[in-house]
Design a protein around this motif. Structure first.
Motif, PDB file in Angstrom:
ATOM      1  N   GLU A 137       0.942  -0.850  -0.065  1.00  0.00           N
ATOM      2  CA  GLU A 137       0.008  -0.047  -0.224  1.00  0.00           C
ATOM      3  C   GLU A 137       0.876   1.342   0.099  1.00  0.00           C
ATOM      4  O   GLU A 137       0.580   2.229  -0.744  1.00  0.00           O
ATOM      5  N   GLU A 138       1.862   1.411   0.945  1.00  0.00           N
ATOM      6  CA  GLU A 138       2.718   2.558   0.905  1.00  0.00           C
ATOM      7  C   GLU A 138       3.314   2.895  -0.377  1.00  0.00           C
ATOM      8  O   GLU A 138       3.733   3.909  -0.773  1.00  0.00           O
ATOM      9  N   ARG A 140       2.021   2.017  -3.678  1.00  0.00           N
ATOM     10  CA  ARG A 140       0.880   2.421  -4.354  1.00  0.00           C
ATOM     11  C   ARG A 140       0.563   3.705  -4.000  1.00  0.00           C
ATOM     12  O   ARG A 140       0.404   4.554  -4.735  1.00  0.00           O
ATOM     13  N   ARG A 141       0.498   4.212  -2.786  1.00  0.00           N
ATOM     14  CA  ARG A 141       0.217   5.682  -2.488  1.00  0.00           C
ATOM     15  C   ARG A 141       1.209   6.578  -2.813  1.00  0.00           C
ATOM     16  O   ARG A 141       0.934   7.627  -3.550  1.00  0.00           O
ATOM     17  N   GLU A 142       2.551   6.069  -2.974  1.00  0.00           N
ATOM     18  CA  GLU A 142       3.518   7.058  -3.360  1.00  0.00           C
ATOM     19  C   GLU A 142       3.595   7.173  -4.880  1.00  0.00           C
ATOM     20  O   GLU A 142       3.696   8.463  -5.336  1.00  0.00           O
ATOM     21  N   LYS A 145       0.649   9.548  -5.798  1.00  0.00           N
ATOM     22  CA  LYS A 145       0.705  10.801  -5.554  1.00  0.00           C
ATOM     23  C   LYS A 145       1.757  11.769  -6.453  1.00  0.00           C
ATOM     24  O   LYS A 145       1.624  12.963  -6.963  1.00  0.00           O
ATOM     25  N   TYR A 150      -2.193  12.842  -6.995  1.00  0.00           N
ATOM     26  CA  TYR A 150      -3.484  12.619  -6.072  1.00  0.00           C
ATOM     27  C   TYR A 150      -3.216  13.074  -4.649  1.00  0.00           C
ATOM     28  O   TYR A 150      -1.961  12.861  -4.284  1.00  0.00           O
ATOM     29  N   ASP A 152      -3.882  12.815  -0.544  1.00  0.00           N
ATOM     30  CA  ASP A 152      -3.977  11.682   0.380  1.00  0.00           C
ATOM     31  C   ASP A 152      -5.225  11.327   0.522  1.00  0.00           C
ATOM     32  O   ASP A 152      -5.745  10.156   0.646  1.00  0.00           O
ATOM     33  N   VAL A 155      -6.583   9.419  -2.685  1.00  0.00           N
ATOM     34  CA  VAL A 155      -6.097   7.956  -2.465  1.00  0.00           C
ATOM     35  C   VAL A 155      -6.994   7.267  -1.320  1.00  0.00           C
ATOM     36  O   VAL A 155      -7.156   5.957  -1.706  1.00  0.00           O
ATOM     37  N   ASP A 156      -7.252   7.841  -0.407  1.00  0.00           N
ATOM     38  CA  ASP A 156      -7.932   7.155   0.772  1.00  0.00           C
ATOM     39  C   ASP A 156      -9.427   6.902   0.301  1.00  0.00           C
ATOM     40  O   ASP A 156      -9.834   5.626   0.253  1.00  0.00           O
ATOM     41  N   MET A 159      -9.003   3.946  -2.573  1.00  0.00           N
ATOM     42  CA  MET A 159      -8.573   2.692  -1.638  1.00  0.00           C
ATOM     43  C   MET A 159      -9.745   1.929  -1.034  1.00  0.00           C
ATOM     44  O   MET A 159      -9.918   0.795  -0.948  1.00  0.00           O
TER      45      MET A 159
END
Length: 203
Positions: A137-138, A140-142, A145, A150, A152, A155-156, A159
């Protein structure tokens, strides 16, 4: 010919994985979102029904459908089920027709199918295998962004709407790990694909 469903969480890198495989193996990529857009064009099998359901107001001056107005008329008005009932069966039919045409032509590579609701829409039943592209997940988040800009919060939100990783791990035939550094990505992906083709366990 092998028909492969490819799925994974947002930011996992499904398109990147397919583009790498395309460089190394004969590949056809059936992206259901792109097919849906084709079917919504004037003359496409979904076009007239969308106008009947959501009105002439969703059209641009040139006759094409305005995506934003269609979104508002469906999602914004709580009518997304009507949109899906119109478009999804037609996309599925187009996918099956394209697979049949490739098979008739003697195509002997990979045919990848990507759909947003892959398991929920029943695509697994027309595939030989389901591959799950995994990245933590970390990571994919990066990516989301950095590459898509995107926040946070966005993204939240995205997801939170997706099926759990546990479901995909349970349903898939092969987990393809896409968590390496960019310079190692192609080597890492193809090593896993070749191991899977040879019946070896991918660690």
């Amino acid at each position: 010919m092998k028909v492969i469903g490819i799925t994974g969480g947002v930011g996992a890198g499904k398109s990147t994985v397919v583009s790498i495989i395309e460089k190394n193996v004969r590949t056809e990529y059936l992206h259901c979102d792109a097919i849906a857009h084709e079917l919504m064009e004037p003359g496409g099998s979904a076009y007239q029904e969308l106008l009947r359901l959501f009105g002439e107001g969703i059209r641009n001056a040139d006759g094409t459908i305005h995506r934003g107005r269609l979104y508002e008329a469906s999602f914004g008005a709580g009518r997304v089920k009507e949109l899906n009932a119109c478009v999804h069966p037609k996309v599925r039919e187009a996918v099956e027709e394209r697979i049949a045409a490739l098979r008739a032509a003697g195509f002997d590579g990979f045919v990848f199918i990507e759909a947003a609701l892959f398991i929920e829409a029943g695509y697994k039943e027309i595939c030989d295998e389901l591959w799950y592209v995994y990245a933590p997940e970390e990571v994919r988040r990066e990516r989301l962004k950095r590459n898509r800009g995107y926040t946070d919060e966005k993204v939240d939100s995205i997801m939170g709407q997706q099926a759990s990783e546990a479901l995909f791990f349970e349903q898939c035939d092969f987990v393809l790990y896409n968590d390496s550094a960019p310079e190692d990505c192609e080597r890492h992906i193809m090593a896993q694909v070749r191991k899977h083709q040879n019946g070896e366990v991918v660690q």
